[in-house]
Write an enzyme that holds these catalytic residues in place. Structure first.
Site, mmCIF file in Angstrom:
data_model
loop_
_atom_site.group_PDB
_atom_site.id
_atom_site.type_symbol
_atom_site.label_atom_id
_atom_site.label_comp_id
_atom_site.label_asym_id
_atom_site.label_seq_id
_atom_site.Cartn_x
_atom_site.Cartn_y
_atom_site.Cartn_z
ATOM 1 N N TYR A 4 0.855 -1.189 0.000
ATOM 2 C CA TYR A 4 0.000 0.000 0.000
ATOM 3 C C TYR A 4 0.888 1.234 0.000
ATOM 4 C CZ TYR A 4 1.313 0.586 4.847
ATOM 5 O OH TYR A 4 2.035 0.795 5.986
ATOM 6 N N SER B 82 2.704 4.525 11.004
ATOM 7 C CA SER B 82 2.959 3.195 10.445
ATOM 8 C C SER B 82 1.641 2.465 10.272
ATOM 9 C CB SER B 82 3.888 2.379 11.356
ATOM 10 O OG SER B 82 3.158 1.794 12.400
ATOM 11 N N LYS B 83 1.597 1.613 9.265
ATOM 12 C CA LYS B 83 0.388 0.830 8.980
ATOM 13 C C LYS B 83 0.086 -0.082 10.170
ATOM 14 C CE LYS B 83 -2.752 -0.568 5.928
ATOM 15 N NZ LYS B 83 -3.826 0.286 5.482
ATOM 16 N N ARG B 84 1.163 -0.567 10.820
ATOM 17 C CA ARG B 84 0.988 -1.481 11.958
ATOM 18 C C ARG B 84 0.139 -0.858 13.058
ATOM 19 N NH1 ARG B 84 6.262 -2.639 11.542
ATOM 20 N NH2 ARG B 84 6.804 -1.421 13.371
ATOM 21 N N GLY C 124 -2.182 1.228 12.550
ATOM 22 C CA GLY C 124 -3.490 1.616 12.022
ATOM 23 C C GLY C 124 -3.514 3.004 11.415
#
Length: 496
Positions: free
Chosen positions: A31, A263-265, A267
């Site tokens: 993404y 960060s995507k982690r 959310g």
């Protein structure tokens, strides 16, 4: 086996020179997060501001992290954002291929050239990748570093597994220049002999990007400031090959708050997420451009920029060393500005899917409903809950008919509706103008303020205390039959 120097000469001849060339080089790992999008934007802006060339290169040498379909996300995002690339895997160009895994042979040849020049060496030590990543490589203790080249070559020729490592000077220091951070000097003894070519023959990111940047004629390398610590090793690679060092532009991180990077982690939203949350692409780009850069001079106070305006205004001097905090409320403010500035037809077009999510009745006009919303929503996702009452009258409490400001209570509201129903029933034309004139004339006749009549009519028509648009617009959109049906229901409710 002697190296064919003609190959390297031909590669040098292919390099485009004489103008600014920048590259966006993402890994296809799923993404486009906000930091990635900002890198792509800044890279594009540097090229466009200088009338240069913007290149897309896909860095897929870390095969373990690849995600299927991720390259499509990259192409789609760049296209949607208007960040058109002049060269890339899908459009070709003078220094193709633009996908790293298709350039595998090139890296091996350049790594061997570096070995010949004494700036790299074959290493046969068994070492796990996790040990490499931990950075616990003791250069002095590596017996391979001091192996004579002919002996190392014999072991390679015999089929012994190896990696190729960069030979960092034992003494002295390395200074590199960054367009944002200035000159930075690092002691060479603090740098490890990083792996350039892995056992599987694929290059590491740190080697491939230097070779590719040179062979593609890249003049400005834009990346995150987390790569500052690798820059001395990149410089030593350029120097080892005898190549010019490009302009480094290390961007400070985009933070979720003062302590944490996005960060995507955790959310934090990607570009796709922001779109799904109802933000417009131009608003996202405008906001992201200002995360770490600010306009100067006459434009210092300007907030809203089109992509073309950004390209004209962008300069490296406006970039900041400080981390930028991503503020969703600030983005929401930008989005609202963009929604308000749209042409009504354009707004109706982008609003339609959100209106139709809840207003299924095809007889109800999307442009008419959109006209009520344009000045009253900050994100497209605000729309469904604002207009769901058009499709179906919600259950509502008769208490809504009581409003101090409008001077209404159940008795007053009943009287108003009893007068409004026949007045509206008798209209020849069901237009906003006719409805308005009828209700305003009625209020005058009843000797009440307009609000005293309009409040109960709107509550009965919408079943909500807060609506986009007033009684006149809502009645006009609902149509004669549905409006009168709802007013009769309201009257019954307020009298119950």
């Amino acid at each position: 086996m002697a190296l064919d120097m003609k190959y390297f000469e031909e590669m040098e001849e292919k390099i485009p020179r004489g103008k600014v060339r920048t590259r966006f080089a993402p890994s296809p790992t799923g993404y486009m997060h906000v930091g990635n999008l900002r890198t792509a934007l800044y890279t594009w802006l540097i090229a466009r501001n200088a009338g240069g060339t913007f290149i897309l290169r896909i860095e897929d040498t870390d095969q373990g992290r690849l995600v299927e379909g991720a390259a499509d996300v990259i192409y789609r995002t760049l296209a949607e954002c208007g960040l058109n690339h002049d060269e890339g895997p899908d459009v070709g160009g003078p220094v193709a291929p633009y996908i790293q895994s298709q350039r595998r042979d090139t890296y091996g040849k350049y790594a061997r050239l570096l070995v010949e020049k004494g700036h790299a060496y074959y290493c046969f030590c068994e070492k796990t990748e996790s040990e490499e990543d931990a950075g616990d490589f003791n250069r002095a203790a590596d017996p391979c570093r001091s192996l004579p080249l002919d002996e190392a070559q014999a072991r390679v020729d015999a089929g012994e597994p190896y990696v190729i490592r960069q030979r960092i000077p034992q003494e002295g220091s390395t200074t590199f220049h960054d367009a944002i951070f200035g000159d930075i000097t690092v002691e060479n003894k603090t740098l490890d002999d990083q792996v350039l070519i892995k056992r599987d023959g694929l290059p590491t990111y740190n080697f491939a990007n230097v070779v590719d940047d040179h062979l593609m004629g890249i003049t400005h390398v834009v990346r995150g400031s987390e790569y500052l610590s690798s820059a001395p090793k990149y410089n030593l690679l350029y120097q080892g090959f005898g190549w010019d060092v490009p302009t480094y532009v290390h961007c400070s991180p985009v933070m979720r708050d003062a302590q944490n990077k996005m960060s995507k982690r955790h959310g934090d939203p990607s570009y796709e997420d922001l779109k799904a949350q109802g933000f417009l692409t131009p608003a996202i780009l405008n906001y992201v451009a200002l995360l770490g850069w600010s306009p100067r001079g006459d434009l210092a106070e300007q907030e809203v920029f089109s992509l073309e305006e950004l390209a004209r205004a962008f300069d490296l001097e406006g970039m900041s060393k400080s981390p930028a905090i991503f503020d969703i409320e600030k983005l929401t403010h930008f989005n609202a500005l963009y929604l308000r500035a749209m042409a009504p037809e354009e707004f109706a077009q982008v609003a339609e899917p959100y209106i139709r999510e809840v207003v299924k009745n095809k007889n109800l006009s999307v442009p008419a409903i959109a006209a009520l919303l344009q000045a009253r929503c900050e994100k497209l996702t605000d729309i469904p809950e604002k207009v769901d009452f058009f499709d179906a009258l919600p259950e509502y409490d008769p208490e809504l008919f009581t409003n101090k400001k409008s001077k209404t209570n159940p008795e007053v509201s009943a009287r108003m509706l009893e007068a409004a129903i026949p007045a509206l029933e008798g209209l020849e034309d069901w237009t906003a103008e006719a409805i308005h004139d009828a209700l305003v004339g009625l209020a005058e006749k009843l000797e009440v303020k307009n609000a005293t009549l309009m409040w109960p009519v709107r509550i009965a028509a919408a079943g909500k205390a807060v609506t986009p648009g007033g009684a006149v617009e809502i009645c006009q959109i609902l149509g004669r039959e549905e409006t009168l049906r709802r007013l009769h229901l309201g009257l019954a409710k307020v009298k119950a």
